[in-house]
Motif scaffolding. Structure first.
Motif, mmCIF file in Angstrom:
data_model
loop_
_atom_site.group_PDB
_atom_site.id
_atom_site.type_symbol
_atom_site.label_atom_id
_atom_site.label_comp_id
_atom_site.label_asym_id
_atom_site.label_seq_id
_atom_site.Cartn_x
_atom_site.Cartn_y
_atom_site.Cartn_z
ATOM 1 N N LEU A 28 -9.899 43.284 45.235
ATOM 2 C CA LEU A 28 -9.567 42.979 43.838
ATOM 3 C C LEU A 28 -10.842 42.695 43.036
ATOM 4 O O LEU A 28 -10.968 43.119 41.883
ATOM 5 C CB LEU A 28 -8.614 41.790 43.760
ATOM 6 N N GLN A 29 -11.773 41.999 43.634
ATOM 7 C CA GLN A 29 -13.043 41.705 42.971
ATOM 8 C C GLN A 29 -13.806 43.004 42.673
ATOM 9 O O GLN A 29 -14.362 43.175 41.587
ATOM 10 C CB GLN A 29 -13.879 40.786 43.858
ATOM 11 N N THR A 30 -13.803 43.924 43.624
ATOM 12 C CA THR A 30 -14.460 45.216 43.433
ATOM 13 C C THR A 30 -13.813 45.997 42.291
ATOM 14 O O THR A 30 -14.509 46.577 41.448
ATOM 15 C CB THR A 30 -14.399 46.042 44.733
ATOM 16 N N ILE A 31 -12.494 46.017 42.266
ATOM 17 C CA ILE A 31 -11.769 46.745 41.212
ATOM 18 C C ILE A 31 -12.051 46.117 39.854
ATOM 19 O O ILE A 31 -12.273 46.822 38.864
ATOM 20 C CB ILE A 31 -10.261 46.794 41.509
ATOM 21 N N ARG A 32 -12.060 44.784 39.786
ATOM 22 C CA ARG A 32 -12.381 44.102 38.517
ATOM 23 C C ARG A 32 -13.763 44.501 38.023
ATOM 24 O O ARG A 32 -13.964 44.748 36.842
ATOM 25 C CB ARG A 32 -12.320 42.586 38.683
ATOM 26 N N LYS A 33 -14.713 44.564 38.933
ATOM 27 C CA LYS A 33 -16.079 44.915 38.563
ATOM 28 C C LYS A 33 -16.142 46.346 38.023
ATOM 29 O O LYS A 33 -16.791 46.609 37.011
ATOM 30 C CB LYS A 33 -16.998 44.763 39.771
ATOM 31 N N GLU A 50 -5.022 53.819 41.432
ATOM 32 C CA GLU A 50 -6.102 54.765 41.137
ATOM 33 C C GLU A 50 -7.283 54.561 42.079
ATOM 34 O O GLU A 50 -7.882 55.526 42.553
ATOM 35 C CB GLU A 50 -6.555 54.624 39.688
ATOM 36 N N TYR A 51 -7.617 53.306 42.355
ATOM 37 C CA TYR A 51 -8.760 53.011 43.217
ATOM 38 C C TYR A 51 -8.467 53.387 44.665
ATOM 39 O O TYR A 51 -9.304 53.984 45.339
ATOM 40 C CB TYR A 51 -9.129 51.527 43.125
ATOM 41 N N SER A 52 -7.293 53.037 45.147
ATOM 42 C CA SER A 52 -6.976 53.219 46.566
ATOM 43 C C SER A 52 -6.459 54.614 46.899
ATOM 44 O O SER A 52 -6.520 55.034 48.057
ATOM 45 C CB SER A 52 -5.937 52.188 47.009
ATOM 46 N N GLY A 53 -5.905 55.300 45.909
ATOM 47 C CA GLY A 53 -5.319 56.613 46.168
ATOM 48 C C GLY A 53 -3.893 56.536 46.687
ATOM 49 O O GLY A 53 -3.318 57.546 47.081
ATOM 50 N N ILE A 54 -3.322 55.338 46.687
ATOM 51 C CA ILE A 54 -1.936 55.151 47.130
ATOM 52 C C ILE A 54 -1.029 55.285 45.911
ATOM 53 O O ILE A 54 -1.296 54.691 44.872
ATOM 54 C CB ILE A 54 -1.751 53.764 47.782
ATOM 55 N N GLU A 55 0.032 56.059 46.044
ATOM 56 C CA GLU A 55 0.936 56.289 44.913
ATOM 57 C C GLU A 55 1.642 55.002 44.505
ATOM 58 O O GLU A 55 1.960 54.153 45.346
ATOM 59 C CB GLU A 55 1.966 57.345 45.275
ATOM 60 N N ILE A 56 1.901 54.868 43.216
ATOM 61 C CA ILE A 56 2.533 53.669 42.664
ATOM 62 C C ILE A 56 3.900 53.433 43.288
ATOM 63 O O ILE A 56 4.280 52.291 43.554
ATOM 64 C CB ILE A 56 2.619 53.761 41.126
ATOM 65 N N GLU A 57 4.648 54.495 43.560
ATOM 66 C CA GLU A 57 5.980 54.354 44.145
ATOM 67 C C GLU A 57 5.899 53.697 45.531
ATOM 68 O O GLU A 57 6.747 52.874 45.888
ATOM 69 C CB GLU A 57 6.681 55.714 44.245
ATOM 70 N N VAL A 58 4.893 54.062 46.309
ATOM 71 C CA VAL A 58 4.712 53.478 47.633
ATOM 72 C C VAL A 58 4.355 52.001 47.517
ATOM 73 O O VAL A 58 4.879 51.161 48.244
ATOM 74 C CB VAL A 58 3.625 54.256 48.428
#
Length: 64
Positions: A28-33, A50-58
């Motif tokens: 989370l800290q990395t994404i905030r940055k 978007e950062y992880s590549g995991i779909e929102i539905e999952v």
């Protein structure tokens, strides 16, 4: 009315990835940055997706 969360927490990331909660906080800290956010601002599910590549539905299956 069915309300859904829009922000994600370290505990959610722990459930999704199987990693530790500390890893979730660091992620989370990395994404905030990367998003130019202040430390007190939330990370949205969309930003994590978007950062992880995991779909929102999952992601929603794990946190709801």
């Amino acid at each position: 009315m069915n309300r859904k969360r829009i922000c994600i927490y370290a505990k959610d990331i722990q459930l999704i990835t199987g990693r530790s909660e500390r890893y979730g906080r660091k992620l989370l800290q990395t994404i905030r940055k990367l998003q130019d956010k202040e430390p007190h601002q939330f990370v949205t599910i969309r930003e994590f997706s978007e950062y992880s590549g995991i779909e929102i539905e999952v992601i929603n299956q794990y946190i709801n």
